[in-house]
Design an enzyme around this catalytic site. Structure first.
Site, PDB file in Angstrom:
ATOM      1  N   TYR A 106      46.274  36.211  27.208  1.00 51.26           N
ATOM      2  CA  TYR A 106      46.546  37.253  28.187  1.00 51.26           C
ATOM      3  C   TYR A 106      46.177  36.744  29.565  1.00 51.26           C
ATOM      4  O   TYR A 106      45.146  36.079  29.719  1.00 51.26           O
ATOM      5  CB  TYR A 106      45.740  38.516  27.876  1.00 51.26           C
ATOM      6  CG  TYR A 106      45.951  39.559  28.936  1.00 51.26           C
ATOM      7  CD1 TYR A 106      47.055  40.386  28.884  1.00 51.26           C
ATOM      8  CD2 TYR A 106      45.097  39.662  30.022  1.00 51.26           C
ATOM      9  CE1 TYR A 106      47.299  41.315  29.882  1.00 51.26           C
ATOM     10  CE2 TYR A 106      45.325  40.586  31.026  1.00 51.26           C
ATOM     11  CZ  TYR A 106      46.422  41.402  30.946  1.00 51.26           C
ATOM     12  OH  TYR A 106      46.671  42.308  31.940  1.00 51.26           O
ATOM     13  N   TRP A 108      47.518  36.786  34.086  1.00 52.76           N
ATOM     14  CA  TRP A 108      48.577  36.874  35.086  1.00 52.76           C
ATOM     15  C   TRP A 108      49.206  35.527  35.408  1.00 52.76           C
ATOM     16  O   TRP A 108      50.291  35.467  35.964  1.00 52.76           O
ATOM     17  CB  TRP A 108      48.013  37.520  36.350  1.00 52.76           C
ATOM     18  CG  TRP A 108      48.182  38.994  36.343  1.00 52.76           C
ATOM     19  CD1 TRP A 108      47.705  39.867  35.408  1.00 52.76           C
ATOM     20  CD2 TRP A 108      48.896  39.765  37.302  1.00 52.76           C
ATOM     21  NE1 TRP A 108      48.070  41.144  35.744  1.00 52.76           N
ATOM     22  CE2 TRP A 108      48.793  41.113  36.904  1.00 52.76           C
ATOM     23  CE3 TRP A 108      49.591  39.455  38.471  1.00 52.76           C
ATOM     24  CZ2 TRP A 108      49.383  42.142  37.626  1.00 52.76           C
ATOM     25  CZ3 TRP A 108      50.161  40.490  39.197  1.00 52.76           C
ATOM     26  CH2 TRP A 108      50.064  41.816  38.763  1.00 52.76           C
TER      27      TRP A 108
HETATM   28  P1  PGD Z   1      43.342  36.063  36.485  1.00 51.42           P
HETATM   29  O1  PGD Z   1      42.162  35.850  37.346  1.00 51.42           O
HETATM   30  O2  PGD Z   1      44.633  36.433  37.159  1.00 51.42           O
HETATM   31  O3  PGD Z   1      42.895  37.239  35.508  1.00 51.42           O
HETATM   32  O4  PGD Z   1      42.884  39.184  33.995  1.00 51.42           O
HETATM   33  P2  PGD Z   1      43.551  37.734  34.137  1.00 51.42           P
HETATM   34  O5  PGD Z   1      43.013  36.906  33.033  1.00 51.42           O
HETATM   35  O6  PGD Z   1      45.021  37.844  34.319  1.00 51.42           O
HETATM   36  O7  PGD Z   1      43.529  34.800  35.530  1.00 51.42           O
HETATM   37  C1  PGD Z   1      44.637  34.021  35.537  1.00 51.42           C
HETATM   38  C2  PGD Z   1      44.204  32.574  35.301  1.00 51.42           C
HETATM   39  O8  PGD Z   1      45.377  31.789  35.144  1.00 51.42           O
HETATM   40  C3  PGD Z   1      43.435  31.967  36.452  1.00 51.42           C
HETATM   41  O9  PGD Z   1      42.211  31.433  35.998  1.00 51.42           O
HETATM   42  C4  PGD Z   1      44.365  30.865  36.997  1.00 51.42           C
HETATM   43  O10 PGD Z   1      43.678  29.712  37.445  1.00 51.42           O
HETATM   44  C5  PGD Z   1      45.199  30.526  35.780  1.00 51.42           C
HETATM   45  N1  PGD Z   1      46.534  30.005  36.097  1.00 51.42           N
HETATM   46  C6  PGD Z   1      47.342  30.361  37.120  1.00 51.42           C
HETATM   47  N2  PGD Z   1      48.499  29.672  37.056  1.00 51.42           N
HETATM   48  C7  PGD Z   1      48.428  28.891  35.944  1.00 51.42           C
HETATM   49  C8  PGD Z   1      49.324  27.970  35.329  1.00 51.42           C
HETATM   50  O11 PGD Z   1      50.428  27.756  35.766  1.00 51.42           O
HETATM   51  N3  PGD Z   1      48.909  27.350  34.181  1.00 51.42           N
HETATM   52  C9  PGD Z   1      47.681  27.577  33.655  1.00 51.42           C
HETATM   53  N4  PGD Z   1      47.376  26.947  32.511  1.00 51.42           N
HETATM   54  N5  PGD Z   1      46.804  28.444  34.219  1.00 51.42           N
HETATM   55  C10 PGD Z   1      47.175  29.093  35.349  1.00 51.42           C
HETATM   56  C11 PGD Z   1      43.269  40.250  34.788  1.00 51.42           C
HETATM   57  C12 PGD Z   1      42.826  41.570  34.149  1.00 51.42           C
HETATM   58  O12 PGD Z   1      41.435  41.806  34.398  1.00 51.42           O
HETATM   59  C13 PGD Z   1      43.608  42.716  34.628  1.00 51.42           C
HETATM   60  S1  PGD Z   1      45.328  42.544  34.729  1.00 51.42           S
HETATM   61  C14 PGD Z   1      43.050  43.912  34.916  1.00 51.42           C
HETATM   62  S2  PGD Z   1      43.978  45.161  35.614  1.00 51.42           S
HETATM   63  C15 PGD Z   1      41.667  44.248  34.574  1.00 51.42           C
HETATM   64  N6  PGD Z   1      40.947  44.844  35.653  1.00 51.42           N
HETATM   65  C16 PGD Z   1      39.620  45.025  35.514  1.00 51.42           C
HETATM   66  C17 PGD Z   1      38.883  46.075  36.198  1.00 51.42           C
HETATM   67  O13 PGD Z   1      39.434  46.871  36.960  1.00 51.42           O
HETATM   68  N7  PGD Z   1      37.560  46.151  35.990  1.00 51.42           N
HETATM   69  C18 PGD Z   1      36.909  45.330  35.152  1.00 51.42           C
HETATM   70  N8  PGD Z   1      35.589  45.458  34.999  1.00 51.42           N
HETATM   71  N9  PGD Z   1      37.569  44.360  34.495  1.00 51.42           N
HETATM   72  C19 PGD Z   1      38.893  44.182  34.625  1.00 51.42           C
HETATM   73  N10 PGD Z   1      39.535  43.193  33.941  1.00 51.42           N
HETATM   74  C20 PGD Z   1      40.993  43.078  33.872  1.00 51.42           C
END
Ligand code: PGD
Length: 759
Positions: A106, A108
């Protein structure tokens, strides 16, 4: 400058003298400053430069290991690491079956539609191995994705093809936003955004006389442009407030009985509950006032002021990211139905409007094609936020949406494009789950805490280091995301890594269909082009698109979607619910027999209530300076830190009671853990609330009691790891309770961005 795209906006970039310069997309009226993060990120020490394998895994082989997360890493050549990984995938699949492999991944990831890392890992596990245990739904909207189809229709139709910002600017008389509509959230949209319209639309609506009301513990959840009224109830009590508002409408005969009779099902059992006939408790404003911490007269006056007006009710994602998160989503529907507003231009109900930049837009005539995932031979799945339960409770049953499922026994987890040590709750518990694995594989561009917990870390390119295509179903600009910068160190595209693994497994053709990465991008474009052709629109061929860099595509009429059609003719255009109408109560949900999600919206007391030990509500919301945890080491995110730590905001009175001054370092703690953060004082919030956004990279030290304390400010070390209810089992990370104290000890340095030690 070359055009490129990120979830936070289309941008122009130029790589010169080892420096990346960026500029906003010229046509974007309100570009996001988050584009500034990429400038300093490319060659940052936090980047993963080469394939790395955890020393303990190399020496002792696969198996549960408490050294995960603290071990050193050994650099290996690509060929050797890929050989070992292909062998390990084969071993787990042969010995335990593919039901022992979790490809949740999971996350983004990045905006490009071809190199979308979770899509790539899922396709690889299906086509090269035969399948994997998957996850369903999202951390964003786990509860809403399950409850909305029972009561109104699919989330996509309620959130994304419904009320537009144009309708708000032109028609709404009142916008009642539970959880607000903060511009920091609508900076981002999965797949990119070329036109940030929210601020301008709110300004235009307010200038026309539209009244905005924000119901949120934080004043900052609506921008000044909306010129809004602010009501600040106790966090997590919106359902009680809405019940009391509908009580006023019903008892003062202000509800729209004609609409309810023709368009709704199940009003009678709901009304019996509302008026207290079933439980002896009428849901009056006097009943709600002590729960919500608002005067009863204020709740009643707000309800009365809505009658006869064009009212839009909005319920933000954040409200359902807490225990019983299904309830405010459902109750918002009931409030809008009682007002008779569903389906009117600028009126009714729009779930999560303003929480992402691709809501409130016109839809494109055709959606962009996506990467084909192949066929998954494994049936088992989990609701996404139950990952730690799955890892810690193999073989145990759990409830989900009317079914009883069993947690599989996972031996190997494969992650690309997500950061569970950012997104999951109760990180001490999550770490226990990851320590139980035999092998944990992560593709990452940077040394996130998730990468540090892995056994095999493969360096992935960042989006500007490869060719891709940026497109969403609601943005009129398709972007040719051409490579701008050579890859960092030995980093490879996820696609290239999976091709090499698939080749070793004898499945290269099945995974890649014989295509190079650019041919894969071309294929995605050509399939998108074919979808447009079916709509009677000829798009240019790929080479023309690629040469011109962007393509402006046509959009549908602003027709109000499913709800408008249903309002106008409910017999001809029924909703996809059991009755074809709005389910004010649901016999189907009632039939599941869940005490924590009954057959109509109800007030269910929260688990996290302030106590003498933990007297403050913690709101752990989305950060302003980055998307989730992405590029936390980038220039803009860093500019919003204080003393290098994440900033938590506190009311001046609450701070004074604790001897805390603006700029102090504080410790936030509860029974699950603790973290440090820097304090900013802010009068625009409830006194009993402290706010700490998510996304500061987890930076643990031993707290002396065998648990990890985050010295940087990751709130998920404090949040509770339980599902929203037996119905949806969604993420509940938004709210918990904590105590806050001035931190007097020796200050541990922030080392979140330092690569782990080489072994
Ligand atoms: P990101 O930080 O976007 O968080 O959780 P999510 O895991 O999506 O992580 C994406 C990762 O992908 C990053 O580490 C980035 O470096 C890596 N990445 C980007 N591009 C690439 C690529 O091309 N290849 C590879 N291999 N890696 C890549 C998000 C989630 O967190 C979401 S959607 C929500 S809405 C939630 N919100 C909350 C909240 O409101 N409150 C709390 N306490 N916790 C939450 N967690 C949730």
């Amino acid at each position: 400058m070359t055009l490129h795209s990120a979830h936070w906006g289309v941008f122009c970039a130029e790589w010169r003298d080892q420096t990346l310069r960026v500029a906003p997309y010229p046509a974007d009226p309100d570009p996001s400053p988050i584009i500034g993060n990429i400038t300093t990120a490319l060659r940052h020490r936090a980047r993963v430069a080469a394939p790395m394998v955890r020393k303990g895994w190399l020496e002792r082989g696969p198996g549960a290991d408490r050294a995960r997360g603290i071990d050193t890493f050994v650099r290996l050549p690509w060929n050797e690491v890929l050989d070992r990984l292909a062998e390990e995938l084969g071993r787990v699949s042969r010995q335990h079956g593919n039901g022992a492999i979790f490809g949740g991944s999971y996350g983004w990831a990045s905006a490009g539609r071809f190199h979308h890392a979770p899509g790539q890992v899922h396709r690889f596990l299906n086509t090269a191995l035969g399948g994997f245990v998957r996850s369903v739904h999202s951390y964003s909207a786990g509860a809403a994705e399950v409850i909305l189809p029972h009561v109104l229709g699919p989330l996509e139709k309620v959130a994304r093809r419904n009320i537009t910002w144009e309708q708000i600017a032109d028609h709404s008389e009142v916008v009642l936003a539970f959880g607000g509509m903060a511009l920091k959230n609508s900076q981002t949209a999965a797949g990119g955004i070329s036109d940030h319209v929210e601020r301008g639309a709110m300004r235009r609506a307010a200038a026309r006389g539209c009244r905005f009301v924000s119901v949120s513990p934080l004043r900052s959840d609506l921008p000044d442009e909306a010129g809004f009224e602010w009501l600040a109830p106790v966090p997590g009590t919106d359902t009680a407030m809405m019940l009391a508002m509908v009580h006023v409408l019903v008892t003062e005969n202000l509800h729209d009985r004609g609409f309810i009779e023709r368009h709704c099902d199940g009003w009678a059992p709901f009304e019996a509950y509302l008026l207290g006939r079933t439980d002896g408790v009428p849901k009056t404003p006097d009943w709600a006032a002590p729960l919500c911490g608002l005067p009863a007269a204020q709740i009643a006056a707000l309800a009365r002021s809505l009658a006869g007006k064009r009212v839009l009710v909005v319920v933000a994602h954040s409200l359902q990211r807490s225990l019983h998160g299904e309830q405010p989503v459902w109750m918002g529907v009931v409030l809008a139905a009682a007002l008779g507003q569903l389906g009117l231009p600028g009126g009714g109900y729009n779930y999560a409007l303003g929480t992402l930049a691709h809501y409130g837009r016109r839809n494109n005539l055709a959606a962009p094609a996506s990467l084909d995932q192949g066929i998954n031979g494994v049936k088992a799945f989990i609701p996404v936020a139950r990952i730690a339960d799955m890892l810690l409770k193999p073989g145990q049953p759990f409830d989900y949406n009317g079914t009883r499922l069993v947690y599989p026994h996972i031996r190997l987890a494969y992650w690309a494009g997500g950061n569970p040590f950012h997104h999951h709750q109760d990180l001490n518990r999550l770490a226990e789950g990851f320590r139980a694995l035999e092998t944990f594989v992560v593709h990452e561009s940077a040394w996130t805490a998730t990468a540090r917990f892995a056994d095999i870390v493969l360096p992935a390119t960042l989006t500007v280091e490869r060719d891709d295509i940026g497109a969403t179903a609601t943005d009129p600009v398709m972007v040719a995301m051409r490579r701008i910068v050579p890859p960092h160190g030995e980093a490879r595209d996820d696609y290239a890594i999976f091709c090499e693994l698939a080749r070793r497994l004898g499945r290269l053709e099945a995974f890649s269909a014989g295509r190079s990465a650019l041919e894969g991008v071309r294929d995605l474009y050509e399939r998108t082009r074919a979808a447009w052709r079916e709509q009677g629109v000829a798009l240019p061929d790929f080479d023309t698109f690629w040469a011109q860099g962007e393509l402006k595509v046509g959009q549908c009429e602003d027709d109000g979607g499913m709800l408008r059609a249903f309002r106008n003719d409910p017999e001809k255009n029924p909703l996809p619910t059991p009755s074809g109408k709005v389910q004010i109560a649901s016999a189907r949900v009632a039939g599941f027999g869940y005490a924590d999600c009954p057959g109509h919206p109800a007030w269910l007391p929260p688990a996290d209530v302030p106590t003498d030990r933990y007297p403050l509500h913690l709101v752990a919301n989305q950060p302003p300076g980055r998307l989730h945890s992405q590029l936390d080491f980038g220039a803009y995110s860093q500019s919003l830190k204080l003393h290098g730590r994440e900033v938590c905001t506190m009311h001046p009175e609450a701070a004074a009671d604790r001897g805390i001054a603006d700029g102090d370092i504080v410790r936030l703690f509860n029974e699950r853990g603790a973290c440090l953060a820097a304090v900013r004082l802010c009068a625009g919030m409830r006194e009993d609330v402290v706010q700490l956004p998510t996304g500061a990279w987890f930076d643990p030290v031993d707290d002396g009691q065998g648990r990890m304390m985050c010295v940087h400010g990751n709130p998920n070390v404090l949040t509770r790891d339980v599902g929203t209810s037996s119905l949806a089992q969604g993420c509940t990370g938004q709210l918990t309770v904590v105590q806050v104290e001035r931190y007097e000890g020796a200050l541990p340095p922030v080392r979140a961005y330092d690569p782990p030690q080489a072994g």
